[in-house]
Design a protein around this motif. Structure first.
Motif, PDB file in Angstrom:
ATOM      1  N   CYS A 116       0.788  -1.282  -0.142  1.00 46.35           N
ATOM      2  CA  CYS A 116      -0.063   0.047   0.072  1.00 46.35           C
ATOM      3  C   CYS A 116       0.981   1.256  -0.032  1.00 46.35           C
ATOM      4  CB  CYS A 116      -1.100   0.092   1.076  1.00 46.35           C
ATOM      5  SG  CYS A 116      -0.053   0.080   2.800  1.00 46.35           S
ATOM      6  N   ALA A 117       0.070   2.513  -0.304  1.00 46.10           N
ATOM      7  CA  ALA A 117       0.883   3.664  -0.136  1.00 46.10           C
ATOM      8  C   ALA A 117       1.619   4.049   1.114  1.00 46.10           C
ATOM      9  CB  ALA A 117       0.159   4.844  -0.499  1.00 46.10           C
ATOM     10  N   HIS A 118       1.058   3.595   2.388  1.00 40.61           N
ATOM     11  CA  HIS A 118       1.811   3.807   3.433  1.00 40.61           C
ATOM     12  C   HIS A 118       3.142   2.808   3.555  1.00 40.61           C
ATOM     13  CE1 HIS A 118      -1.591   6.087   4.887  1.00 40.61           C
ATOM     14  NE2 HIS A 118      -2.402   4.971   4.794  1.00 40.61           N
ATOM     15  N   CYS A 119       3.143   1.880   3.285  1.00 31.29           N
ATOM     16  CA  CYS A 119       4.210   0.766   3.260  1.00 31.29           C
ATOM     17  C   CYS A 119       5.281   1.233   2.390  1.00 31.29           C
ATOM     18  CB  CYS A 119       3.685  -0.651   2.941  1.00 31.29           C
ATOM     19  SG  CYS A 119       2.845  -1.639   4.020  1.00 31.29           S
ATOM     20  N   LYS A 120       4.786   1.691   1.181  1.00 31.74           N
ATOM     21  CA  LYS A 120       5.705   2.305   0.102  1.00 31.74           C
ATOM     22  C   LYS A 120       6.381   3.602   0.449  1.00 31.74           C
ATOM     23  CE  LYS A 120       3.788  -0.239  -3.994  1.00 31.74           C
ATOM     24  NZ  LYS A 120       2.998  -0.237  -5.171  1.00 31.74           N
ATOM     25  N   ARG A 121       5.831   4.317   1.355  1.00 32.53           N
ATOM     26  CA  ARG A 121       6.671   5.361   1.729  1.00 32.53           C
ATOM     27  C   ARG A 121       7.281   5.271   3.199  1.00 32.53           C
ATOM     28  NH1 ARG A 121       1.422   8.137   1.802  1.00 32.53           N
ATOM     29  NH2 ARG A 121       0.396   8.074   3.797  1.00 32.53           N
ATOM     30  N   GLY A 122       7.381   4.093   3.810  1.00 33.95           N
ATOM     31  CA  GLY A 122       7.981   3.895   4.764  1.00 33.95           C
ATOM     32  C   GLY A 122       7.239   3.762   6.188  1.00 33.95           C
ATOM     33  N   ASP A 123       6.127   4.052   5.941  1.00 33.55           N
ATOM     34  CA  ASP A 123       5.217   4.251   7.172  1.00 33.55           C
ATOM     35  C   ASP A 123       4.398   2.772   7.394  1.00 33.55           C
ATOM     36  OD1 ASP A 123       5.991   6.880   7.587  1.00 33.55           O
ATOM     37  OD2 ASP A 123       4.337   7.755   6.432  1.00 33.55           O
ATOM     38  N   TYR A 124       5.111   1.938   7.285  1.00 31.63           N
ATOM     39  CA  TYR A 124       4.138   0.507   7.255  1.00 31.63           C
ATOM     40  C   TYR A 124       3.408   0.225   8.657  1.00 31.63           C
ATOM     41  CZ  TYR A 124       8.034  -1.287  10.583  1.00 31.63           C
ATOM     42  OH  TYR A 124       9.005  -1.294  11.302  1.00 31.63           O
TER      43      TYR A 124
ATOM     44  N   CYS B 294      -0.085   0.885   7.956  1.00 35.53           N
ATOM     45  CA  CYS B 294      -0.622   0.009   6.869  1.00 35.53           C
ATOM     46  C   CYS B 294      -2.100  -0.494   7.347  1.00 35.53           C
ATOM     47  CB  CYS B 294       0.303  -1.137   6.803  1.00 35.53           C
ATOM     48  SG  CYS B 294      -0.645  -2.521   5.380  1.00 35.53           S
TER      49      CYS B 294
ATOM     50  N   LYS C 193       7.705   2.476  13.969  1.00 39.72           N
ATOM     51  CA  LYS C 193       8.256   1.812  12.753  1.00 39.72           C
ATOM     52  C   LYS C 193       9.823   1.998  12.656  1.00 39.72           C
ATOM     53  CE  LYS C 193       7.970   6.529  10.524  1.00 39.72           C
ATOM     54  NZ  LYS C 193       7.845   7.115   9.411  1.00 39.72           N
TER      55      LYS C 193
END
Length: 343
Positions: free
Chosen positions: A95-103, A106, A292
């Motif tokens: 998802c967008a959160h995971c891809k920007r590092g805010d996993y 998610c 995180k």
């Protein structure tokens, strides 16, 4: 394998479950230590936390560490015999959160001991290897399990940008508050003020290095902080109790231009703030949700003896005595109980 299963509020059953095998990207871990968290106790007492309802038998426990006994076919950086701390939240990674590092944000995260996902009060856990962190020789599995609450403190201090010379107020002297205090000192804070309403917990915080403790049931917090800081206020306030009155008081205790970090979960979703105070004093108010990219930092702090986590443990119990352990963990003066498995 044996597991403690919550079947009804305040009722565990020790059950035999099928043995586990790791998937290609997983490790099979023999659990050694698991912390009893406040969320575990809440599920034990009430069978739910907000919208998360225990509808089927559930294994609780998400603060865990153990020993790798088998690895998946694609895993080459961990081997049987390695001791690991398990980060309990596994995101979707897409998802967008995971891809920007805010996993941690998610929305598809599978988190141990959050319905319907089982936790670690069991002899074995199969877990993704990239969320299993190898422990150095000098770090115990008890400390490894407590990387989880320590991670909450690390993330909260990062959200508050705690730095050298800061005065930090931590509201709540439970495990999260104490781990936040430890992290604040490790981050360079020179003064930490801790509040609570349980005298035993305040005494414990003082023994562990708090510069000032305030019983907010007996003393006005704004006055106490003003006296300690010569009228300036705390640079950073971390609210870790979740008590509605405490949340409101954060605005009164922080200095102009300071930062408030909200960690504790209130029983009610709506807590009134004086918005004019936030604007006029140009306060930064942050939420802090789990963590995180903190486990490596937590393990490094433990390896360097920069923090003390094992010192907050009041008692250890066996899996067979888990009901008694939870009843002990519910006592007001208890900070942390652990379920420990024999080697």
């Amino acid at each position: 394998m044996k597991a403690a299963v919550l079947v009804e509020p305040t009722e565990f059953e020790i059950r035999r479950r099928s043995d586990l095998s790791p998937g290609p990207e997983d490790v099979l871990v023999a659990v050694r230590d698991v912390g009893i968290c406040g969320s575990d106790v809440h599920y034990y007492e009430h069978g739910r936390i907000g919208d998360y309802v225990v509808e089927d038998p559930l294994v609780l426990g998400h603060e865990s560490a153990g020993e790798v006994v088998e690895v998946g076919e694609n895993i080459d950086d961990l081997t049987p015999g390695d001791r690991v701390a398990l980060e309990p939240g596994v995101p979707c990674r897409r998802c967008a959160h995971c891809k920007r590092g805010d996993y941690h944000l998610c929305e598809e995260v599978e988190f141990m001991a959050t319905p319907p996902h089982d936790g670690a009060f069991a002899e074995y856990v199969s877990w993704p290897a990239d969320f299993a962190y190898k422990l150095p020789e000098t770090v115990s599995t008890t400390e490894g399990a407590l990387c989880e609450p320590l991670s909450v403190g690390i993330h909260a201090c990062r959200r508050g940008d705690v730095g050298t010379g800061d005065t930090v107020l931590v509201a709540g002297a439970g495990p999260i508050g104490l781990m936040t205090m430890e992290t604040a000192f490790a981050s360079g804070a020179t003064d930490v003020i801790v509040t609570d309403v349980v005298p035993e917990k305040l005494d414990f915080a003082s023994e562990r290095g708090a510069d000032l403790t305030v019983d907010v049931s007996e003393m006005d917090l704004e006055t106490a902080v003003a006296e300690y800081t010569d009228g300036v206020g705390a640079d950073v306030v971390v609210e870790a109790s979740g008590a509605k009155p405490s949340i409101r008081l954060t605005i009164d205790a922080v200095r102009r231009g300071g930062t408030v970090v909200l960690v504790g979960l209130a029983d009610e979703a709506n807590v009134p703030f004086n918005v004019l105070d936030i604007i006029d004093n140009e306060l930064d108010v942050h939420g802090s949700f789990r963590y995180k990219n903190t486990y490596d930092a937590a393990i490094s702090l433990l390896e360097d003896d920069a923090v003390d986590v094992e010192g907050i443990v009041d008692f250890k119990s066996s899996l067979d005595d888990i009901d008694d352990a939870f009843r002990r963990a519910m006592q007001p003066g208890v900070v942390k109980g652990m379920i420990s498995f024999d080697d």
